[in-house]
Scaffold this motif. Sequence first.
Motif, PDB file in Angstrom:
ATOM      1  N   ILE A 316       6.955  -0.552   2.862  1.00  0.00           N
ATOM      2  CA  ILE A 316       7.260   0.641   3.673  1.00  0.00           C
ATOM      3  C   ILE A 316       6.832   1.900   2.934  1.00  0.00           C
ATOM      4  CG2 ILE A 316       9.113   2.006   4.686  1.00  0.00           C
ATOM      5  CD1 ILE A 316      10.675  -0.663   4.976  1.00  0.00           C
ATOM      6  N   ARG A 317       7.169   1.947   1.664  1.00  0.00           N
ATOM      7  CA  ARG A 317       6.815   3.130   0.880  1.00  0.00           C
ATOM      8  C   ARG A 317       5.306   3.335   0.837  1.00  0.00           C
ATOM      9  NH1 ARG A 317      10.837   5.243  -2.440  1.00  0.00           N
ATOM     10  NH2 ARG A 317      12.794   4.102  -2.378  1.00  0.00           N
ATOM     11  N   LEU A 318       4.584   2.214   0.634  1.00  0.00           N
ATOM     12  CA  LEU A 318       3.121   2.325   0.590  1.00  0.00           C
ATOM     13  C   LEU A 318       2.595   2.806   1.943  1.00  0.00           C
ATOM     14  CD1 LEU A 318       2.222  -0.911  -1.396  1.00  0.00           C
ATOM     15  CD2 LEU A 318       1.894   1.445  -2.185  1.00  0.00           C
ATOM     16  N   ALA A 319       3.200   2.302   3.043  1.00  0.00           N
ATOM     17  CA  ALA A 319       2.728   2.652   4.378  1.00  0.00           C
ATOM     18  C   ALA A 319       2.934   4.131   4.673  1.00  0.00           C
ATOM     19  CB  ALA A 319       3.449   1.808   5.426  1.00  0.00           C
ATOM     20  N   ILE A 320       3.988   4.716   4.164  1.00  0.00           N
ATOM     21  CA  ILE A 320       4.214   6.127   4.475  1.00  0.00           C
ATOM     22  C   ILE A 320       3.610   7.038   3.414  1.00  0.00           C
ATOM     23  CG2 ILE A 320       6.261   5.666   5.846  1.00  0.00           C
ATOM     24  CD1 ILE A 320       7.906   6.692   3.483  1.00  0.00           C
TER      25      ILE A 320
END
Lengths: 406, 234
Positions: A316-320
């Motif tokens: 999730i962190r990478l995606a945002i």
Amino acid sequence: MTWAMLQEAWRAMGANRMRTFLTMLGMVIGVGAVVLMMAVGQGAQYRVNQSITSMGSNLFILLSGSTTAGGLRTGSGGVNTLTVADANAIAELPGVQAVAPLHPGGAQVVYGPNNWSTQVYGTTPDYLEVRSWPVAKGYAFSDSDVRSATRVALLGQTVAKNLFGDEDPVGKTIRIKQSPFTVVGILAVKGQSLDGRDQDDTIMIPLTTAQRKVFGTQFQGAVRLVMIQAASQDVMPRVERSINELLRQRHHIREGADDDFTLRNLTALADSAAEMTRIMSLLLGAIASVSLVVGGIGIMNIMLVSVTERTREIGIRLAIGARQGNILLQFLLEALMISILGCLIGLLLGVGGAVLVNVITGMTVIISGSSVLVAFAVAGGIGIFFGYYPARKAARLDPIEALRYQ
Amino acid sequence: MAQAGQVIRVEHLYKAYVTPVGPFPVLKDVNLTVAAGEFVAVMGPSGSGKSTFMNILGCLDRASEGHYLLAGRSVEERSPDELAALRNRTIGFVFQGFNLLPRMSLQDNVALPLVYAGVELDERRRRARELLDRVGLGKYAESLPNRISGGQQQRVAIARALVNKPALILADEPTGNLDSHTSHEIMALFDELNSEGITIVLVTHEQDIAQHAKRQVRFLDGQIVHDGPTEVAA
């Protein structure tokens, strides 16, 4: 940004308190052990250094040697080959600061109903200087006492206590081997010597008094040993050589024949004792450090589990928009926080343990600022070293894989 | 080559996954242009390649071949950090499973992209609060995600997608986990955002959700088989 990341690291630690605590425990025990061992080791080192200082610095001891009589060899000091004249000659050598000839013997001393067996040293006032041994009460006898062989005595603390109890000995008369002596002063407390002897169990009287009136000599002016203090550590080898040369010449020893005296460098002995304690405390520290490394491996282990557990979160962190560096830093900070916090607690425990050791066993313990600093540096290093691999693993996750992870 | 006003331009895009039995093609010669302000629904059965296509659009995955221009700039040669910056500022993601971080308050969840954008704390709080108010959840700002309903979580996720003012919102089955009433509430929010000029590309397999879009693209076996304006249902 850093603050936000620290907050996150804190939150992640708090999410699984028991696990964080157990992980930290490895660090706590490791740091605690290192701090405690260093405190004990440095305490021992301090004690040894104290003993060395109490002995006096830059010292030589000159013993009369052995002789061979009818094929029978005596040991060192077996015969008196040294004299006051030798001592005076040595005092003239360059680099020699002070010389104190000694003529010791055992004697029974009596005061009133009390008696005590102790070592009596016939010597000169220089001896106190050589041994850096101050007089606690009264005064020391003088060179004129030595010249006129007066019956005066300086008592060590142990002798004073055993003969006089709470009474003030200065000015009182004691008997050494039946002869009356006036107590002129009490020596300061010296404590144990390196080999564990009680240095305060002693009496000092003028050299000449000992030679002529108490122990007697084989010949005029003979002494059992001479203590020599060099001006500095640097000149000690030179002084050692010149004393040897001087004595061989004075004693008419032929080229190739054995010395009839023994010259020992006491400081060298003391230094090797100090070196031994230093090695011992290093060894203790090294053994304790093993537990630090084990603690570090514990951190790495838990961080790896944590990375796996939080794969989806990482996705999730990478995606945002988190960069790999952000993820790396996040997990590294977490590992660092665990190790530094563990280090703090370990430090408190180590210091507490050291105080406890001191209270219970009476051992000297020393907690130096440098050992605290080293503990922190090592804990930080371990946090980074063992935290890096899991953090890198987290940072290199493929965002899609991570997002699919259940 | 890029024309002004084009948010997405995809040319001859191929994507194959490496499998033990050789490459497995998922996308075959996909071409698509999306202009600024469009609202596109991507449809198709599962396995048709639409999710892979979305991942490439979202800079989460790279194409095997072909060109992808995002906001007029080629994506292929960008470094991982540059792609991260694109995901952070140019694109807002909305997922089917909401993907909020469970241990963070709603406000912190919404503000998270701002952390990676290097925005100061006060500004982060202000903007997160503003967007939570906008999606009607301002009063839950300090709550954790598990205290609110699925529809509310999706609103928070949309707020998070919007926080860096992206040009493009990519939504992968955003209503897949929601009941129909809540779904339409969420779609109303997308309609509103689109009317404000934000480009939206949304994957769905539900026809009535796709009706909100102005244009529909249909995938089948890795290829676009239909691309045209939404026909108003009778």
